[in-house]
Design a protein around this motif. Structure first.
Motif, PDB file in Angstrom:
ATOM      1  N   PRO A  75       0.809  -1.235   0.000  1.00 47.08           N
ATOM      2  CA  PRO A  75       0.000   0.000   0.000  1.00 47.08           C
ATOM      3  C   PRO A  75       0.832   1.271   0.000  1.00 47.08           C
ATOM      4  O   PRO A  75       0.273   2.353  -0.060  1.00 47.08           O
ATOM      5  N   ASN A  76       2.160   1.156   0.016  1.00 47.64           N
ATOM      6  CA  ASN A  76       3.013   2.308   0.309  1.00 47.64           C
ATOM      7  C   ASN A  76       2.912   3.420  -0.725  1.00 47.64           C
ATOM      8  O   ASN A  76       3.042   4.589  -0.403  1.00 47.64           O
ATOM      9  N   HIS A  83      -5.500   4.039  -0.687  1.00 49.86           N
ATOM     10  CA  HIS A  83      -4.650   3.312   0.254  1.00 49.86           C
ATOM     11  C   HIS A  83      -5.454   2.584   1.332  1.00 49.86           C
ATOM     12  O   HIS A  83      -5.087   1.493   1.770  1.00 49.86           O
ATOM     13  N   ARG A  87      -4.810  -1.099   3.151  1.00 47.94           N
ATOM     14  CA  ARG A  87      -4.184  -1.018   4.470  1.00 47.94           C
ATOM     15  C   ARG A  87      -4.998  -1.815   5.489  1.00 47.94           C
ATOM     16  O   ARG A  87      -4.449  -2.591   6.272  1.00 47.94           O
ATOM     17  N   GLY A 226      10.266  -3.899   1.656  1.00 49.22           N
ATOM     18  CA  GLY A 226      10.147  -3.038   2.842  1.00 49.22           C
ATOM     19  C   GLY A 226      10.479  -3.730   4.141  1.00 49.22           C
ATOM     20  O   GLY A 226      10.780  -3.078   5.130  1.00 49.22           O
ATOM     21  N   GLY A 227      10.411  -5.053   4.150  1.00 51.02           N
ATOM     22  CA  GLY A 227      10.436  -5.742   5.431  1.00 51.02           C
ATOM     23  C   GLY A 227      11.714  -6.486   5.765  1.00 51.02           C
ATOM     24  O   GLY A 227      11.799  -7.101   6.823  1.00 51.02           O
ATOM     25  N   THR A 230      15.281  -3.357   6.077  1.00 46.71           N
ATOM     26  CA  THR A 230      15.058  -2.463   7.217  1.00 46.71           C
ATOM     27  C   THR A 230      15.439  -3.137   8.537  1.00 46.71           C
ATOM     28  O   THR A 230      16.173  -2.565   9.336  1.00 46.71           O
ATOM     29  N   ILE A 231      14.933  -4.342   8.768  1.00 41.92           N
ATOM     30  CA  ILE A 231      15.251  -4.999  10.047  1.00 41.92           C
ATOM     31  C   ILE A 231      16.749  -5.282  10.109  1.00 41.92           C
ATOM     32  O   ILE A 231      17.386  -5.077  11.140  1.00 41.92           O
ATOM     33  N   ILE A 275      12.836   8.650   3.834  1.00 43.26           N
ATOM     34  CA  ILE A 275      11.571   8.389   3.142  1.00 43.26           C
ATOM     35  C   ILE A 275      11.242   9.571   2.225  1.00 43.26           C
ATOM     36  O   ILE A 275      11.394  10.723   2.628  1.00 43.26           O
ATOM     37  N   ARG A 277       8.650  11.777  -0.412  1.00 38.85           N
ATOM     38  CA  ARG A 277       7.303  12.190  -0.779  1.00 38.85           C
ATOM     39  C   ARG A 277       7.457  13.167  -1.933  1.00 38.85           C
ATOM     40  O   ARG A 277       8.581  13.590  -2.247  1.00 38.85           O
ATOM     41  N   GLY A 333       7.853   5.764  10.972  1.00 39.38           N
ATOM     42  CA  GLY A 333       6.989   6.704  10.272  1.00 39.38           C
ATOM     43  C   GLY A 333       5.824   7.111  11.152  1.00 39.38           C
ATOM     44  O   GLY A 333       5.836   6.934  12.376  1.00 39.38           O
ATOM     45  N   HIS A 337       0.701   5.767   6.597  1.00 39.45           N
ATOM     46  CA  HIS A 337       1.673   4.740   6.169  1.00 39.45           C
ATOM     47  C   HIS A 337       2.539   4.212   7.311  1.00 39.45           C
ATOM     48  O   HIS A 337       3.539   3.522   7.056  1.00 39.45           O
ATOM     49  N   CYS A 339       4.474   2.179   9.704  1.00 39.44           N
ATOM     50  CA  CYS A 339       4.951   0.840   9.314  1.00 39.44           C
ATOM     51  C   CYS A 339       3.999  -0.270   9.772  1.00 39.44           C
ATOM     52  O   CYS A 339       3.723  -0.415  10.963  1.00 39.44           O
ATOM     53  N   ILE A 340       3.575  -1.057   8.820  1.00 41.26           N
ATOM     54  CA  ILE A 340       2.633  -2.129   9.134  1.00 41.26           C
ATOM     55  C   ILE A 340       3.372  -3.343   9.711  1.00 41.26           C
ATOM     56  O   ILE A 340       2.772  -4.205  10.338  1.00 41.26           O
TER      57      ILE A 340
HETATM   58  C1  HEM Z   1      13.192  -2.100  11.884  1.00 41.86           C
HETATM   59  C2  HEM Z   1      12.498  -2.432  10.816  1.00 41.86           C
HETATM   60  C3  HEM Z   1      11.614  -1.480  10.050  1.00 41.86           C
HETATM   61  C4  HEM Z   1      11.680  -0.118   9.933  1.00 41.86           C
HETATM   62  C5  HEM Z   1      12.696   0.831  10.562  1.00 41.86           C
HETATM   63  C6  HEM Z   1      10.582   0.279   9.071  1.00 41.86           C
HETATM   64  C7  HEM Z   1      10.291   1.593   8.728  1.00 41.86           C
HETATM   65  C8  HEM Z   1       9.168   1.974   8.023  1.00 41.86           C
HETATM   66  C9  HEM Z   1       8.787   3.333   7.756  1.00 41.86           C
HETATM   67  C10 HEM Z   1       9.582   4.569   8.197  1.00 41.86           C
HETATM   68  C11 HEM Z   1       7.631   3.318   7.042  1.00 41.86           C
HETATM   69  C12 HEM Z   1       6.838   4.507   6.535  1.00 41.86           C
HETATM   70  C13 HEM Z   1       7.061   4.668   5.044  1.00 41.86           C
HETATM   71  C14 HEM Z   1       6.314   5.854   4.467  1.00 41.86           C
HETATM   72  O1  HEM Z   1       5.740   6.653   5.205  1.00 41.86           O
HETATM   73  O2  HEM Z   1       6.341   5.965   3.235  1.00 41.86           O
HETATM   74  C15 HEM Z   1       7.279   1.931   6.834  1.00 41.86           C
HETATM   75  C16 HEM Z   1       6.177   1.502   6.129  1.00 41.86           C
HETATM   76  C17 HEM Z   1       5.951   0.178   5.820  1.00 41.86           C
HETATM   77  N1  HEM Z   1       6.629  -0.919   6.290  1.00 41.86           N
HETATM   78 FE1  HEM Z   1       8.186  -0.876   7.573  1.00 41.86          FE
HETATM   79  N2  HEM Z   1       9.905  -0.836   8.674  1.00 41.86           N
HETATM   80  C18 HEM Z   1      10.484  -1.928   9.264  1.00 41.86           C
HETATM   81  C19 HEM Z   1      10.094  -3.245   9.131  1.00 41.86           C
HETATM   82  C20 HEM Z   1       9.062  -3.685   8.327  1.00 41.86           C
HETATM   83  C21 HEM Z   1       8.667  -5.069   8.185  1.00 41.86           C
HETATM   84  C22 HEM Z   1       9.275  -6.240   8.928  1.00 41.86           C
HETATM   85  C23 HEM Z   1       7.646  -5.097   7.269  1.00 41.86           C
HETATM   86  C24 HEM Z   1       6.879  -6.267   6.715  1.00 41.86           C
HETATM   87  C25 HEM Z   1       7.324  -7.476   6.513  1.00 41.86           C
HETATM   88  C26 HEM Z   1       7.403  -3.730   6.869  1.00 41.86           C
HETATM   89  C27 HEM Z   1       6.461  -3.355   5.955  1.00 41.86           C
HETATM   90  C28 HEM Z   1       6.076  -2.044   5.730  1.00 41.86           C
HETATM   91  C29 HEM Z   1       4.973  -1.669   4.857  1.00 41.86           C
HETATM   92  C30 HEM Z   1       4.103  -2.611   4.044  1.00 41.86           C
HETATM   93  C31 HEM Z   1       4.896  -0.270   4.904  1.00 41.86           C
HETATM   94  C32 HEM Z   1       3.921   0.605   4.155  1.00 41.86           C
HETATM   95  C33 HEM Z   1       2.675   0.759   4.986  1.00 41.86           C
HETATM   96  C34 HEM Z   1       1.626   1.604   4.306  1.00 41.86           C
HETATM   97  O3  HEM Z   1       1.903   2.205   3.265  1.00 41.86           O
HETATM   98  O4  HEM Z   1       0.497   1.648   4.813  1.00 41.86           O
HETATM   99  N3  HEM Z   1       8.271  -2.913   7.526  1.00 41.86           N
HETATM  100  N4  HEM Z   1       8.228   1.132   7.452  1.00 41.86           N
END
Ligand code: HEM
Length: 391
Positions: A75-76, A83, A87, A226-227, A230-231, A275, A277, A333, A337, A339-340
């Motif tokens: 959905p990002n 969205h 979501r 995304g997932g 990051t971790i 990030i 925009r 974030g 958006h 983080c899901i």
């Molecule tokens: C320490 C690990 C992580 C950090 C620091 C992190 C950070 C973020 C941030 C800052 C955003 C916001 C992005 C935006 O506003 O455009 C985000 C969104 C997202 N993250 Fe994470 N993330 C992490 C782990 C994960 C994991 C493990 C998953 C899934 C397996 C994941 C899936 C997503 C998804 C799908 C979004 C978009 C959500 C939306 O648009 O509604 N992230 N993440």
């Protein structure tokens, strides 16, 4: 106008946060001519606004520099209202407690197995652990064979660590080809796959119908891109800090119940994500005139170091949120958006600390090791050779 290139600035190689903290001297919002030209926001409160005000700052163009014809990742890359339905569907099904059942046990089991596979008293943490745990957990939850690990890691490195637009694009193409092939195989006999997240995706309904192939492909690509990186990135910085700070490490070994609160402070202090925009229209915000399409960078590491939000921001203070309370930060974030995968990430980070720290007495960075940060849209250590005393 000031130069700031979050992908290439040499100052980000050694101690990126010390450098990013100096941006506090710059205006709340400034224009950098680097990376094709973009706005940089330096205040936590305004970064929060950029994340939340989708009417002003659209997520439909996230990449800095801009990538033409970038794949739309659900959905990002969607703004509300498009969205919202996706979501809700993802939060309610793919990231529901049912889909994530077994996460705690699996993470602990994988973490222990990785530790026991280290050579005695040492490891190269980035490749021996930080890359391995998240991909193995993700593949398990998707019901995918762990044999796909190396192929997935190769394209994830291409996407995030590509040194040129061509390398990044090649990473996306490889990810697209793999995901298309894998999903096609799984959907030929969906009942054979019992992965919690895969099942949730197949059984999900949006506006009364199942997701189509393109939607599933986009969601799977989103989670892969995304997932994982990051971790991994976050793990590398937290372990580096703890290897260099016996005081903080001893506190966590003696007080494992404090790990969830301490983790939030480390997520604040060691933010990793730049990030993007784009301005949704021509408008004035905080006295700055934006033109439609202008790229805007909302960086979680900059937000975490804003002294107006976090006094003495470079200090790691596990009590910063108040007695036993988590500090609020923008590391995941905020707004639509947010983080899901935050629960998934926090679980892996917590279990990493619970399982590794007590098994690594006298932990330190191997003498003589060169510790360097890889730059990119997320910051990660290149390598982290660790040593500890054998029990
Ligand atoms: C320490 C690990 C992580 C950090 C620091 C992190 C950070 C973020 C941030 C800052 C955003 C916001 C992005 C935006 O506003 O455009 C985000 C969104 C997202 N993250 Fe994470 N993330 C992490 C782990 C994960 C994991 C493990 C998953 C899934 C397996 C994941 C899936 C997503 C998804 C799908 C979004 C978009 C959500 C939306 O648009 O509604 N992230 N993440």
């Amino acid at each position: 106008m000031f130069h700031f290139d979050f992908r290439n600035d040499e100052a980000l190689r050694q101690d990126p946060w010390a450098y990013l903290a100096t941006l506090d001297d710059l205006p709340d919002i400034f224009f950098s001519p680097d990376l094709g030209g973009y706005w940089v926001v330096t205040r936590a409160a305004l970064i929060d606004d950029v994340f939340s005000r989708h009417d002003l700052f659209t997520a439909t163009s996230l990449a800095i520099p801009k990538i033409e014809n970038a794949p739309v990742l659900i959905p990002n890359h969607l703004d509300p209202p498009a969205h919202t339905a996706y979501r809700k569907l993802m939060a309610g099904s793919m990231f529901s407690p049912r889909a994530l059942a077994g996460l705690e046990e699996d993470t602990r089991r994988f973490a222990r197995a990785l530790f026991h596979a280290f050579p005695s008293g040492r490891c190269e943490f980035v490749h021996d652990f930080a890359y391995r745990l998240p991909i193995d957990i993700f593949l398990s939850m998707m019901g995918a064979d762990l044999a796909h690990r190396d192929e997935c890691l190769a394209f994830i490195k291409g996407i995030f660590r590509g040194r040129t637009v061509e390398e990044t694009t090649a990473g996306f193409h490889a990810a697209h080809a793999f995901t298309t092939r894998w999903l096609t195989e799984q959907l030929a006999d969906p009942d054979a796959n019992q992965g919690g997240m895969f099942r949730a995706m197949v059984e999900a309904r949006i506006e009364g119908r199942s997701l189509n192939f393109e939607e599933m492909l986009s969601i799977t690509l989103m989670l892969l891109s995304g997932g994982l990186d990051t971790i991994t990135s976050q793990m590398t910085h937290i372990m580096r800090f703890l290897a260099e700070s016996p005081k903080h490490r001893a506190f966590l070994v003696d007080n494992p119940d404090a790990i969830p609160v301490a983790l939030e402070e480390m997520l604040r202090r060691f933010g990793i994500s730049f990030i993007g925009r784009a301005a949704a229209d021509d408008f004035t915000f905080e006295g700055v005139t934006f033109r439609k399409g202008d790229p805007v960078c909302a960086a979680t590491p900059i937000a975490g170091l804003d002294p107006r939000a976090f006094p003495d921001p470079l200090a790691v203070d596990f009590g910063r949120g108040g007695e036993g309370r988590r500090v609020k930060h923008l590391g995941f974030g905020s707004g639509p958006h947010l983080c899901i995968g935050a629960y998934l990430a926090r679980t892996q980070l917590r279990i990493m600390l619970e399982e590794l720290l007590p098994r690594m007495p006298g932990l330190r960075i191997a003498p003589g090791a060169t510790i360097e940060n890889m730059r990119g849209a997320t910051m990660m250590l290149h390598s982290l050779p660790l040593e500890w005393q054998q029990g």
